[in-house]
Enzyme design. Structure first.
Site, PDB file in Angstrom:
ATOM      1  N   GLU A  46       0.815  -1.205   0.000  1.00  0.00           N
ATOM      2  CA  GLU A  46       0.000   0.000   0.000  1.00  0.00           C
ATOM      3  C   GLU A  46       0.856   1.266   0.000  1.00  0.00           C
ATOM      4  O   GLU A  46       0.510   2.253  -0.655  1.00  0.00           O
ATOM      5  CB  GLU A  46      -0.939   0.003   1.212  1.00  0.00           C
ATOM      6  CG  GLU A  46      -1.900  -1.163   1.231  1.00  0.00           C
ATOM      7  CD  GLU A  46      -1.304  -2.435   1.835  1.00  0.00           C
ATOM      8  OE1 GLU A  46      -1.983  -3.457   1.821  1.00  0.00           O
ATOM      9  OE2 GLU A  46      -0.142  -2.380   2.318  1.00  0.00           O
ATOM     10  N   LYS A  62       3.414 -10.506 -20.263  1.00  0.00           N
ATOM     11  CA  LYS A  62       2.384 -10.557 -21.296  1.00  0.00           C
ATOM     12  C   LYS A  62       1.507  -9.305 -21.300  1.00  0.00           C
ATOM     13  O   LYS A  62       0.666  -9.145 -22.180  1.00  0.00           O
ATOM     14  CB  LYS A  62       1.511 -11.792 -21.107  1.00  0.00           C
ATOM     15  CG  LYS A  62       2.266 -13.116 -21.272  1.00  0.00           C
ATOM     16  CD  LYS A  62       1.338 -14.301 -21.050  1.00  0.00           C
ATOM     17  CE  LYS A  62       2.099 -15.615 -21.179  1.00  0.00           C
ATOM     18  NZ  LYS A  62       1.201 -16.777 -20.924  1.00  0.00           N
ATOM     19  N   ALA A 108      -1.366  -6.612 -19.611  1.00  0.00           N
ATOM     20  CA  ALA A 108      -2.539  -6.592 -18.742  1.00  0.00           C
ATOM     21  C   ALA A 108      -3.798  -6.395 -19.562  1.00  0.00           C
ATOM     22  O   ALA A 108      -3.766  -5.842 -20.665  1.00  0.00           O
ATOM     23  CB  ALA A 108      -2.395  -5.477 -17.707  1.00  0.00           C
ATOM     24  N   GLY A 162       3.786  -5.048  -9.477  1.00  0.00           N
ATOM     25  CA  GLY A 162       2.337  -4.992  -9.413  1.00  0.00           C
ATOM     26  C   GLY A 162       1.832  -3.723  -8.753  1.00  0.00           C
ATOM     27  O   GLY A 162       0.852  -3.115  -9.195  1.00  0.00           O
ATOM     28  N   ASP A 163       2.521  -3.301  -7.691  1.00  0.00           N
ATOM     29  CA  ASP A 163       2.142  -2.063  -7.010  1.00  0.00           C
ATOM     30  C   ASP A 163       2.383  -0.862  -7.916  1.00  0.00           C
ATOM     31  O   ASP A 163       1.590   0.088  -7.931  1.00  0.00           O
ATOM     32  CB  ASP A 163       2.943  -1.900  -5.720  1.00  0.00           C
ATOM     33  CG  ASP A 163       2.731  -3.054  -4.763  1.00  0.00           C
ATOM     34  OD1 ASP A 163       1.620  -3.620  -4.744  1.00  0.00           O
ATOM     35  OD2 ASP A 163       3.676  -3.397  -4.027  1.00  0.00           O
TER      36      ASP A 163
END
Length: 320
Positions: free
Chosen positions: A34, A223, A225, A261-262
């Site tokens: 976060e 790949k 999103a 990812g964040d």
């Protein structure tokens, strides 16, 4: 008012470039899903607030100081009865990162519904972002997460959820039970392909999720999103029409995938705050993710708004 409110655990991180058992130099920083998102969105020019509990200790002060230096507003309860967690990264091989957590019963696991509800009410965020990590920390943290999104949704705040499943924190059935409890209050879901079954048992998980949420974003590393949104509904159709957009990953040299990812989520939420089109949201998200993987660290290489066009240059270019 704040553009984005997020909440969860941030830990002090210790990183070595070889197996930690061998000793040697280590890099000290901070890490937390976060707070990574908070830093990424703040660097892109938005007003961001991060809520958590930390130990009343030097690691906790390091986290506070780092976030404030990144222009992230903080709402922190410093605890004398619990410690700040830490995380260790080492590399047994040049392309493998091993992670060790030391967080059980940490201060962040004592977050309460009263604290998260008050934060949502006081900051009146445009967006609230939560992850599946926080409710896995403890029963009180799970209740705190649910209270936050219920309060936000009732106030008209858009809520995003990044599944972020952590097998060391809970089992898949436990995660599924807790995360499905959040879904009625969520507008945007971020998940990888292997996390969708935590949210629904349906054969077509995306179509099923779009019955309750507005957008499902599925990430697949190299790949790229996919963004799925609900189209026109028909009385005769068993499920709503699904509109899908794909954005390929940018061709960059991957140094460290931790935090990618964040970074992706921070770019997507920034573009959402800027009211960009779904295509442009995915583009900014994949660009932010690409920046993150080109250097070591969870958040250190996240881009500013001025940086976003840099990856259009050929790798190895010297800008003079």
């Amino acid at each position: 008012m704040t553009d984005l409110l997020t909440l969860g655990e941030t830990m002090v991180s210790v990183r070595t470039a070889r197996p930690m058992r061998l000793g040697g130099d280590a890099q000290l920083s901070i890490a937390g899903s976060e707070s990574n998102v908070a830093i990424g969105v703040a660097r892109l020019g938005h007003d961001v607030t991060w809520l958590s509990a930390l130990g009343n200790d030097e690691p906790g002060r390091l986290i506070e100081r780092t976030l404030r230096a990144e222009n992230v507003r903080t709402r922190i309860r410093f605890s004398d009865d619990a410690f700040t967690g830490f995380i260790a990264f080492d590399q047994p091989s040049h392309d493998i990162t091993r992670v060790s957590y030391h967080r059980r019963s940490s201060a962040a696991s004592t977050l309460t519904p009263d604290e998260t509800t008050a934060a949502v009410t006081t900051t009146a965020p445009t967006l609230l972002h939560v992850t599946g990590i926080t409710p896995a920390l403890s029963d009180t943290a799970r209740a705190a997460t649910l209270a936050a999104i219920r309060t936000a949704s009732a106030a008209g705040t858009r809520v995003s959820l990044d599944v972020n499943y952590r097998a060391r924190l809970w089992t898949r059935p436990e995660a599924a039970t807790a995360l499905r409890e959040l879904l009625p209050h969520v507008h945007t879901v971020f998940a990888s392909d292997d996390e969708l079954d935590l949210l629904t048992d349906a054969e077509d998980p995306v179509a099923d999720l779009l019955r309750s949420v507005d957008t499902v974003v599925v990430t697949a590393g190299g790949k790229g999103a996919w963004s799925h949104t609900k189209g026109a509904e028909s009385i005769d159709a068993p499920a709503p029409e699904v509109h899908t957009i794909h954005s390929p990953a940018l061709p960059v040299t991957v140094v460290d995938s931790i935090g990618a990812g964040d970074a992706f989520v921070s770019g997507y939420l920034s573009a959402t705050l800027d009211n960009l089109t779904p295509d442009a949201r995915l583009t900014r998200a994949t660009t932010s993710g690409a920046f993150c993987v080109t250097a070591y660290g969870d958040w250190e290489s996240l881009p500013t708004r001025q940086d976003l066009t840099l990856l259009t240059h050929t790798q190895g270019t010297a800008l003079r």
